[in-house]
Design a protein around this motif. Structure first.
Motif, PDB file in Angstrom:
ATOM      1  N   GLU A  58       4.866  -6.032   5.582  1.00 38.97           N
ATOM      2  CA  GLU A  58       3.382  -5.807   5.958  1.00 38.97           C
ATOM      3  C   GLU A  58       3.541  -4.901   7.739  1.00 38.97           C
ATOM      4  O   GLU A  58       2.433  -3.802   7.612  1.00 38.97           O
ATOM      5  CB  GLU A  58       2.371  -6.765   6.230  1.00 38.97           C
ATOM      6  CG  GLU A  58       2.097  -7.036   5.233  1.00 38.97           C
ATOM      7  CD  GLU A  58       1.385  -8.197   4.554  1.00 38.97           C
ATOM      8  OE1 GLU A  58       0.395  -7.963   3.637  1.00 38.97           O
ATOM      9  OE2 GLU A  58       1.430  -9.645   5.429  1.00 38.97           O
ATOM     10  N   ASP A  59       4.225  -5.074   8.735  1.00 39.36           N
ATOM     11  CA  ASP A  59       4.444  -4.674   9.663  1.00 39.36           C
ATOM     12  C   ASP A  59       3.129  -4.953  10.974  1.00 39.36           C
ATOM     13  O   ASP A  59       2.464  -3.267  11.042  1.00 39.36           O
ATOM     14  CB  ASP A  59       4.770  -2.434   9.778  1.00 39.36           C
ATOM     15  CG  ASP A  59       5.557  -2.204  10.962  1.00 39.36           C
ATOM     16  OD1 ASP A  59       6.041  -2.872  12.037  1.00 39.36           O
ATOM     17  OD2 ASP A  59       5.293  -1.030  10.746  1.00 39.36           O
TER      18      ASP A  59
ATOM     19  N   ALA B   1       0.971  -0.668  -0.044  1.00 36.11           N
ATOM     20  CA  ALA B   1      -0.269  -0.248  -0.028  1.00 36.11           C
ATOM     21  C   ALA B   1       0.691   1.491   0.025  1.00 36.11           C
ATOM     22  O   ALA B   1       0.556   2.413  -0.043  1.00 36.11           O
ATOM     23  CB  ALA B   1      -0.363  -0.002   1.288  1.00 36.11           C
ATOM     24  N   ASP B   2       1.774   1.315   0.664  1.00 40.86           N
ATOM     25  CA  ASP B   2       3.012   1.927   0.019  1.00 40.86           C
ATOM     26  C   ASP B   2       4.090   2.127  -0.847  1.00 40.86           C
ATOM     27  O   ASP B   2       4.663   3.550  -0.523  1.00 40.86           O
ATOM     28  CB  ASP B   2       3.858   2.209   1.376  1.00 40.86           C
ATOM     29  CG  ASP B   2       4.715   1.113   1.664  1.00 40.86           C
ATOM     30  OD1 ASP B   2       4.725  -0.244   0.731  1.00 40.86           O
ATOM     31  OD2 ASP B   2       6.037   0.561   1.977  1.00 40.86           O
ATOM     32  N   ARG B   3       3.360   2.220  -1.215  1.00 38.54           N
ATOM     33  CA  ARG B   3       3.996   2.192  -3.676  1.00 38.54           C
ATOM     34  C   ARG B   3       5.523   1.732  -3.437  1.00 38.54           C
ATOM     35  O   ARG B   3       6.350   1.781  -3.768  1.00 38.54           O
ATOM     36  CB  ARG B   3       4.449   3.787  -3.757  1.00 38.54           C
ATOM     37  CG  ARG B   3       3.326   4.250  -3.906  1.00 38.54           C
ATOM     38  CD  ARG B   3       2.931   5.933  -4.764  1.00 38.54           C
ATOM     39  NE  ARG B   3       3.401   6.111  -5.580  1.00 38.54           N
ATOM     40  CZ  ARG B   3       4.194   7.187  -6.031  1.00 38.54           C
ATOM     41  NH1 ARG B   3       4.114   8.491  -5.065  1.00 38.54           N
ATOM     42  NH2 ARG B   3       4.504   7.068  -7.239  1.00 38.54           N
ATOM     43  N   SER B   4       5.415   0.558  -2.530  1.00 35.49           N
ATOM     44  CA  SER B   4       6.568  -0.342  -2.817  1.00 35.49           C
ATOM     45  C   SER B   4       5.900  -1.231  -3.374  1.00 35.49           C
ATOM     46  O   SER B   4       5.465  -1.776  -3.082  1.00 35.49           O
ATOM     47  CB  SER B   4       7.611  -0.289  -1.356  1.00 35.49           C
ATOM     48  OG  SER B   4       6.759  -1.107  -0.517  1.00 35.49           O
TER      49      SER B   4
ATOM     50  N   PRO C 218      -0.121   2.736  -5.785  1.00 36.49           N
ATOM     51  CA  PRO C 218      -0.244   1.395  -5.399  1.00 36.49           C
ATOM     52  C   PRO C 218      -2.251   1.242  -5.847  1.00 36.49           C
ATOM     53  O   PRO C 218      -2.828   2.601  -6.377  1.00 36.49           O
ATOM     54  CB  PRO C 218      -0.330   1.727  -4.063  1.00 36.49           C
ATOM     55  CG  PRO C 218      -0.845   3.130  -4.062  1.00 36.49           C
ATOM     56  CD  PRO C 218       0.324   3.547  -5.113  1.00 36.49           C
TER      57      PRO C 218
ATOM     58  N   ARG D 279       0.302  -2.158   8.663  1.00 35.37           N
ATOM     59  CA  ARG D 279       0.062  -0.957   8.782  1.00 35.37           C
ATOM     60  C   ARG D 279       0.425  -0.750   7.172  1.00 35.37           C
ATOM     61  O   ARG D 279       0.260   0.773   6.604  1.00 35.37           O
ATOM     62  CB  ARG D 279       1.156  -0.329  10.203  1.00 35.37           C
ATOM     63  CG  ARG D 279       0.678  -0.187  11.268  1.00 35.37           C
ATOM     64  CD  ARG D 279       1.336   0.698  11.900  1.00 35.37           C
ATOM     65  NE  ARG D 279       2.969  -0.532  12.271  1.00 35.37           N
ATOM     66  CZ  ARG D 279       2.357  -0.728  13.619  1.00 35.37           C
ATOM     67  NH1 ARG D 279       1.641  -1.205  14.432  1.00 35.37           N
ATOM     68  NH2 ARG D 279       3.670  -1.998  13.417  1.00 35.37           N
ATOM     69  N   ASN D 280       0.789  -1.985   6.584  1.00 33.91           N
ATOM     70  CA  ASN D 280       1.566  -1.111   5.607  1.00 33.91           C
ATOM     71  C   ASN D 280       1.209  -2.825   4.337  1.00 33.91           C
ATOM     72  O   ASN D 280       1.826  -3.510   3.709  1.00 33.91           O
ATOM     73  CB  ASN D 280       2.922  -1.667   5.422  1.00 33.91           C
ATOM     74  CG  ASN D 280       3.487  -1.110   3.329  1.00 33.91           C
ATOM     75  OD1 ASN D 280       2.641  -0.687   2.632  1.00 33.91           O
ATOM     76  ND2 ASN D 280       4.200  -1.518   3.494  1.00 33.91           N
TER      77      ASN D 280
ATOM     78  N   GLY E 174      11.599   2.281  -3.536  1.00 37.62           N
ATOM     79  CA  GLY E 174      10.370   1.656  -3.292  1.00 37.62           C
ATOM     80  C   GLY E 174       9.987   0.197  -3.390  1.00 37.62           C
ATOM     81  O   GLY E 174       9.565  -0.772  -3.827  1.00 37.62           O
TER      82      GLY E 174
END
Length: 476
Positions: free
Chosen positions: A218-219, A171-174, A281, A222-223, A192
Motif C-alpha cells: 500500500e506504500d 488500485a494499481d491493478r496488482s 481494478p 499511495r496504492n 501484477g
C-alpha cells in the motif's frame, strides 16, 4: 487425461526395462531385440509429453467453463456432504482465522475444485471487516495416481493439512497472495502478481504475514487495497485465477477453432481472451454488510466496529512473531528433512567404516546400512593378498575403501554449512547402488537386504537434495 497417463506409464516402463536389460547383460543373457523396448518407451514419452501438457491446459479451461459460459464464479456447498475428517481440517484452520478477527462468509466450490485429478472438495471463504483482505481455506483430495506423483515430487505432506491462501487486490491493478503451501517449482513470475510462499505456516501467523506485506504494498496509502463485496471478490479472484493459469503456460494460446471444438461459445471465448490480460481494478465499493449468518456468530468473533479495518495491532495472535525479516525465515519443514538426510548420511558413513574393519578382521557379519564399494574394495584386496601371498594388496584395498569413505565423510561433516554437498553425496551413492545391482543375480537372498537398505539411503539422500533445492530457491 489419456496422454498424461501414457507419458508417465512410458517413463515408468522405460526405467524398468532399462534395469532389466542391465541385469540380463550382466548375467550374460543375449538381449536380442529387447533393447527396442526402452527405445520405444523413450520415443513414446517424447510424443506424449507435449500432448499431456496441452491436455492439462484444456482441463483447466474446462474447469472454468461454468465461469466463462454462465458467469458463475463460486457455488455454495454443504460441508455435511463431505467426509468428516476432510471437513475437520478446513474447519480448524478457518476457526484460527476467525479467532484472529476474520469473518466467515461460507463454504463454496470454485473452478479449481472441479479438476479431474481430485475428488470433489470445497473451500471456506473469510474476509476482514472492511473487505480488503480475503482468505480461502481448502484441503486437497487427490486421486491415487495424483497422490503418488505429489509424494514423489515432495508435495505429499500438504495432502494431510488445510491450505490457507490470503489475498488482497490493489488500485494499481496488482494482487497479493500469501499461501502456506509449498512453492510450485514451475510457477513463473507473472506481471501484477505478488506471491509469497510460507510452507507450513500456521493460519494466524500467515494472516500476520499478509497484513505486513499488504502494508508495504500500500506504500503509505499511495496504492490502497480495494474493499470488495463478496460478489466482486468471487468474480475478481476467478479472473485472476484464470489469468495465472494462462500466463503460466509455456504453450501458445489456443485458437478460436480449438476452443470451439471444446464446445465453448463465442461469448465464453471472448471472456477467455479478456482473462489473458491483467484484470482491471474495481471501483470503490461500500464496506460489506454483516450477513444474517455472520450476525448469528458469537459476539467475540464479529468485531463490534465493522468500519474498523483489520490491522496488525488489532489482530490477536499468541506468541511472538518476528517482524523484521519475515521473508528470511527458515522453512523448518524442509530444514528438518535436510537434517534427517544428513544424519542418515553420517550413520551410513560410520557403518561403512565398521564394515571395512569387520572384513579386515575376518568377521562373518556386516551392517547393510552402508556403502557397498568400500566393503568390496577391502574384500577384493584381502582376497588378492591371500592368492599372491603379499600384504600389499590388502593394504591397497583398505586404502581405496577408506578413501571412498572419506568422500562421504567430507560431505557429512560439511553439509550443514555447504548444503549442496548433500547432492554430491547422492551422486556418489548412485554408482555405488548400481555396482551393487551388478551382484544381485549371483548374490543370493542376503544381498536383497543390502538392496533394500540402499534404496532407503537413496530415498533419504534424494529427500535431502529436494529440501536443499527448496531452501535454495525459496521465494524472497
Amino acid at each position: 487425461m489419456k496422454w498424461t497417463v501414457v507419458f508417465f506409464g512410458s517413463v515408468g516402463c522405460f526405467v524398468i526395462s532399462l534395469v532389466l536389460l542391465g541385469i540380463l547383460f550382466v548375467a550374460g543373457v543375449s538381449v536380442g531385440w529387447w533393447w527396442l523396448i526402452p527405445v520405444g518407451c523413450m520415443l513414446l514419452s517424447a510424443v506424449a509429453g507435449p500432448r499431456g501438457v496441452r491436455e492439462q491446459m484444456s482441463a483447466i479451461r474446462n474447469a472454468f467453463r461454468d465461469f466463462l459460459e454462465n458467469g458463475v464464479a463460486l457455488r455454495p456447498v454443504n460441508s455435511a456432504d463431505f467426509p468428516p475428517e476432510y471437513v475437520e481440517k478446513i474447519v480448524q484452520a478457518a476457526d484460527e482465522l476467525v479467532a484472529a478477527g476474520m469473518i466467515r462468509v461460507g463454504e463454496f466450490q470454485g473452478p479449481e475444485e472441479l479438476l479431474k485429478q481430485e475428488k470433489q472438495k470445497f473451500r471456506c471463504i473469510l474476509r476482514s471487516s472492511d473487505g480488503t483482505l480475503w482468505a480461502e481455506v481448502c484441503a486437497m483430495r487427490p486421486k491415487f495416481p495424483a497422490r503418488c506423483l505429489m509424494y514423489l515430487f515432495g508435495y505429499g505432506r500438504y495432502c494431510r493439512r488445510a491450505s490457507v491462501e490470503i489475498s488482497s487486490f490493489f488500485a494499481d491493478r496488482s494482487m497479493m497472495d500469501v499461501v502456506n503451501g509449498k512453492k510450485i517449482a514451475a510457477m513463473r513470475e507473472i506481471p501484477g502478481v505478488r506471491l509469497e510462499w510460507r510452507p507450513g505456516e500456521e493460519p494466524r501467523k500467515l494472516l500476520w504475514t499478509a497484513l505486513e506485506l499488504r502494508r508495504k504494498i500500500e506504500d503509505g496509502g499511495r496504492n490502497p487495497a480495494l474493499p470488495l463485496s463478496f460478489e466482486t471478490f468471487a468474480e475478481t479472484s476467478r479472473r485472476w485465477g484464470l489469468y495465472l493459469s494462462i500466463r503460466n503456460s509455456t504453450l501458445p494460446p489456443p485458437s478460436d477453432e480449438e476452443l470451439r471444438r471444446e464446445n465453448f461459445s463465442d461469448a465464453a471465448i471472448a471472456k477467455f481472451r479478456q482473462c489473458r490480460e491483467r484484470p482491471a481494478p474495481v471501483g470503490p465499493e461500500p464496506r460489506p454488510e454483516v450477513s444474517p449468518a455472520e450476525a448469528a456468530l458469537p459476539a467475540e468473533v464479529v468485531s463490534g466496529n465493522a468500519s474498523e479495518p483489520v490491522s496488525p495491532g488489532s489482530v490477536t495472535i499468541s506468541g511472538e512473531i518476528p517482524l523484521s525479516d519475515l521473508s528470511a525465515a527458515i522453512d523448518e519443514e524442509e530444514a528438518g528433512k535436510f537434517r534427517r538426510a544428513v544424519t542418515n548420511l553420517g550413520i551410513m558413513t560410520l557403518l561403512s567404516v565398521v564394515n571395512v574393519v569387520l572384513i579386515v578382521s575376518g568377521a562373518e557379519v556386516s551392517f547393510p546400512f552402508s556403502a557397498f564399494f568400500p566393503g568390496l574394495a577391502a574384500a577384493v584386496g584381502k582376497e588378492l593378498a591371500v592368492e599372491t601371498g603379499g600384504a600389499f594388496w590388502s593394504f591397497f584395498g583398505v586404502g581405496v575403501a577408506l578413501w571412498s569413505i572419506l568422500l562421504y565423510a567430507v560431505c557429512w561433516v560439511l553439509a550443514k554449512k555447504i548444503r549442496c554437498l548433500i547432492l554430491v553425496a547422492f551422486l556418489l551413492f548412485v554408482p555405488d547402488s548400481l555396482l551393487l545391482a551388478l551382484f544381485v543375480p549371483g548374490g543370493g537372498v542376503s544381498i536383497w537386504i543390502d538392496v533394500v537398505f540402499h534404496v532407503w539411503v537413496l530415498l533419504s539422500l534424494f529427500s535431502g537434495v529436494r529440501a536443499w533445492w527448496s531452501l535454495r530457491h525459496r521465494a524472497p
